[in-house]
Scaffold this active site. Sequence first.
Site, PDB file in Angstrom:
ATOM      1  N   SER A 136      15.341 -23.856  28.508  1.00 54.95           N
ATOM      2  CA  SER A 136      15.406 -25.182  27.904  1.00 54.95           C
ATOM      3  C   SER A 136      16.528 -25.975  28.561  1.00 54.95           C
ATOM      4  CB  SER A 136      15.677 -25.074  26.403  1.00 54.95           C
ATOM      5  OG  SER A 136      15.846 -26.360  25.822  1.00 54.95           O
ATOM      6  N   TYR A 149      21.495 -21.392  19.209  1.00 57.17           N
ATOM      7  CA  TYR A 149      20.258 -21.591  19.964  1.00 57.17           C
ATOM      8  C   TYR A 149      20.551 -22.047  21.389  1.00 57.17           C
ATOM      9  CZ  TYR A 149      15.953 -23.681  21.651  1.00 57.17           C
ATOM     10  OH  TYR A 149      14.872 -24.010  22.434  1.00 57.17           O
TER      11      TYR A 149
END
Length: 257
Positions: A136, A149
């Site tokens: 990501s 995260y």
Amino acid sequence: MANGLAVITGASTGIGRELARIAAREGYDLVLVADEPQIDVAAGELRSEGVAVEAVEADLATFEGNDRLLAAVAGRPIDILIANAGRGLGHAFVDQSPDEWRRVIDTNVTGTTYLLQKVAKTMVGQGAGRILIVGSIAGLIPGAYQAVYNGTKAYLDSFAYALREELNDTGVVVTVLMPGPTDTQFFARANMLDTPVGQDDSKEDPVKTAENGWKAMMDGSAHIVSGAKNKIQAALSHLTPDTMLAKQHTKMAKPDA
């Protein structure tokens, strides 16, 4: 001639499901895995493409869950592994329970690393294979109000490049897909619908994200940042001090008062 085999984790919804759809259209048999019964629904839809599809419901945060997936492969050569399974978690770190943040780490880091090692070793032995790791652009940004995260995605982004280098000249090619905010169930599952990024209507279509990731993997690219806006954000992350990036992330991820 038998079809090739693609193994895709986190394939019940979102980017993983769209990547599975592409793989089926391209003629790959599929082993799909997720930690929810909806994986059976996804598998049923994809069988209409005329390929063999096996669904596995397993907890990929554990070694046992990953071993269950590998048992379903039954020794068949894996042509493609798409390591897409992941778990998000929003809100302030000090307000999160240890069980919550540990599950994020166990899913995104520990379980994924275990599966990658097992499959990469097999691919090296067969002298061929493609691996797509779904990282990501969050891994490029200190994620205030999404700290654990973003940290796990920083690990995956970095790990993908390192593994690619180690596997150079083995016939196994590693690509990392770096999406930005995408229109999936991620934000609901991460308890982030009360945040600006969770409420943003301009998220990328997961179909487009999957198409970009698939093409990059098949082209043998090292990485792909999906989406023009995300490409700009990724580029700026290399030029902006981390302290400022963390403040900018607060504006996206801090829950509304």
